[in-house]
Design a protein around this motif. Sequence first.
Motif, PDB file in Angstrom:
ATOM      1  N   LYS A  60       0.831  -1.208   0.000  1.00 34.87           N
ATOM      2  CA  LYS A  60       0.000   0.000   0.000  1.00 34.87           C
ATOM      3  C   LYS A  60       0.863   1.256   0.000  1.00 34.87           C
ATOM      4  O   LYS A  60       0.662   2.168  -0.777  1.00 34.87           O
ATOM      5  CB  LYS A  60      -0.874   0.018   1.260  1.00 34.87           C
ATOM      6  CG  LYS A  60      -2.272  -0.545   1.076  1.00 34.87           C
ATOM      7  CD  LYS A  60      -3.195   0.178   2.077  1.00 34.87           C
ATOM      8  CE  LYS A  60      -4.580  -0.425   2.150  1.00 34.87           C
ATOM      9  NZ  LYS A  60      -4.748  -1.360   3.270  1.00 34.87           N
ATOM     10  N   MET A  61       1.829   1.257   0.944  1.00 35.12           N
ATOM     11  CA  MET A  61       2.677   2.432   1.099  1.00 35.12           C
ATOM     12  C   MET A  61       3.476   2.690  -0.186  1.00 35.12           C
ATOM     13  O   MET A  61       3.562   3.818  -0.671  1.00 35.12           O
ATOM     14  CB  MET A  61       3.616   2.180   2.286  1.00 35.12           C
ATOM     15  CG  MET A  61       4.535   3.326   2.597  1.00 35.12           C
ATOM     16  SD  MET A  61       6.291   3.198   2.212  1.00 35.12           S
ATOM     17  CE  MET A  61       6.822   1.578   2.533  1.00 35.12           C
ATOM     18  N   LEU A  62       4.030   1.624  -0.766  1.00 33.17           N
ATOM     19  CA  LEU A  62       4.869   1.795  -1.955  1.00 33.17           C
ATOM     20  C   LEU A  62       4.062   2.200  -3.187  1.00 33.17           C
ATOM     21  O   LEU A  62       4.519   3.009  -3.990  1.00 33.17           O
ATOM     22  CB  LEU A  62       5.677   0.526  -2.224  1.00 33.17           C
ATOM     23  CG  LEU A  62       6.823   0.252  -1.243  1.00 33.17           C
ATOM     24  CD1 LEU A  62       7.478  -1.085  -1.553  1.00 33.17           C
ATOM     25  CD2 LEU A  62       7.871   1.358  -1.271  1.00 33.17           C
ATOM     26  N   VAL A  63       2.860   1.636  -3.335  1.00 35.78           N
ATOM     27  CA  VAL A  63       2.023   1.998  -4.477  1.00 35.78           C
ATOM     28  C   VAL A  63       1.792   3.515  -4.453  1.00 35.78           C
ATOM     29  O   VAL A  63       1.918   4.203  -5.465  1.00 35.78           O
ATOM     30  CB  VAL A  63       0.672   1.245  -4.449  1.00 35.78           C
ATOM     31  CG1 VAL A  63      -0.340   1.887  -5.380  1.00 35.78           C
ATOM     32  CG2 VAL A  63       0.886  -0.214  -4.837  1.00 35.78           C
ATOM     33  N   LYS A  64       1.508   4.016  -3.253  1.00 31.96           N
ATOM     34  CA  LYS A  64       1.241   5.447  -3.100  1.00 31.96           C
ATOM     35  C   LYS A  64       2.479   6.249  -3.526  1.00 31.96           C
ATOM     36  O   LYS A  64       2.394   7.176  -4.335  1.00 31.96           O
ATOM     37  CB  LYS A  64       0.885   5.721  -1.632  1.00 31.96           C
ATOM     38  CG  LYS A  64       0.218   7.044  -1.380  1.00 31.96           C
ATOM     39  CD  LYS A  64      -0.426   7.051   0.011  1.00 31.96           C
ATOM     40  CE  LYS A  64      -0.524   8.456   0.576  1.00 31.96           C
ATOM     41  NZ  LYS A  64       0.645   8.947   1.261  1.00 31.96           N
TER      42      LYS A  64
END
Length: 491
Positions: free
Chosen positions: A241-245
């Motif tokens: 989630k964090m990396l996609v953002k």
Amino acid sequence: MACASTINLVSWVFSFFVAAAMVCIIFFLTRKKSCSKNKKELPPGEMGIPWIGETIQFFKAQRKNRLFEDFFQPRITKHGKIFKTSLFGSSTVVMNGAEANRFVLSNEFKLVISSWPSSSVQLMGKDCIMQKQGEQHRCLRGLISTTLSHSAGMEALVPKICNSVQLHLDRYWRGQDRLHLYRLTKILTFTIVFECLLGIKVEAGMLERFERVLEGVFAPAISFPGSRFSRAKKARMGIQKMLVKVVREKRMEMEGGQDSDHHDHHHHHHQEGMLLSQLVAGMICGDITEEEVIDNVVLLVFAAHDTTSFAIAMTFKLLAQYPNSHSLLLQEHAEIMREKKSGEVLRMEDIKKMKYTWQVARESMRLFPPIFGSFRKAVADIEYDGFTIPKGWKVLWTAYGTHYNEEYFKDPLSFNPSRFEEHIPPYAFLPFGGGPRVCAGYQLAKLNILVFVHFVVTRYDWSLLCPDESITMDPLPFPSQGMPIKISPKL
């Protein structure tokens, strides 16, 4: 509490039955097969009990960090450099020696392919270079290594790494008189990957998330609630989630900045998070997918994190045990400091002067390899040294097979950094692997180690608080107490 232990008990009983059933099935399947045995000769060795093979002996040796002494050595003595065994449910041939290493590593994609347990694949991601073969591997790896080994890229990284190391020492070392070196260098290597390479600010809880993923990488891929693997998968979702953002923001910023102040923007990117910019640029051109970007970032953190901190910890352990080496190393750094004006930053040419320091670090990695070897899978029947390794079998090459061998290193168990002044036979020294899959982050690890050693030895006197601390492994080696040291600032 009771509830959790019941779940664990239930899950244990369940996995025991699954295992028992599999043992029976496999036992019957193998009994049928052995009648029609082909004439090709397998290497000598014992396969252990059905399904489990010699995995338990392997784990026992690994836990004590005595894989070489308790597992490989006795079998090499008994069967020779090439022997068969069964590990983690796969028939495996273990190959030792520089020639064998060369054969396995240089035949990557042709006779063997990289092969990792299913839990590793699910957690690292199926789109990282560890999983890619042939052409796809080359393309992705090319993108990654332009940043990680290109001299201009490395040159630009030096001041950033110095800055990270100094901030780290100010935050965790200043004013302390004792600390856990291994534990702290893990925080440092994590921060360097994120802030220097990816330009991502490290937030609270991020490191713990990654550590949770790491705990599941070699755990059985069983997804019942509360298992190591399912905890790891949950952490992996959070990271995703964090990396996609981050990746999407970066993409918008790069696409948005293309027309207006193109030049300025480009320059700014070159400075901040070079690797991430490279990967996102590859995504914009359509060469790679978002999943590939994310899985490779996860792999990079995983690959850099425990290995580099372990190499640093062992370097300090050996320096403490060999005061002569310590003083030689200090001279090298004092010399570098003398050439600099006060407050002047380190540059690549200073790093290149740290020749003896790099010998010490390499000798530490020879004696304590951060990764003991790695598994490949035979994609065809392989003929080697008069034996046949059947298609589908696993092949394991090991660093110990050469690092601890008289043939390649005189008096192998002694610490002697100056042995690296002489020519080391190819494929004998393999802390970073070899062949097409040789470690892509090799240069980064080297910078990280040398810069850290420089700032610590020029600023602090230090000594080990547990000189006899044992090294355990789970799944990678680490000092069991976190390597406590006593420090005092130099005046």
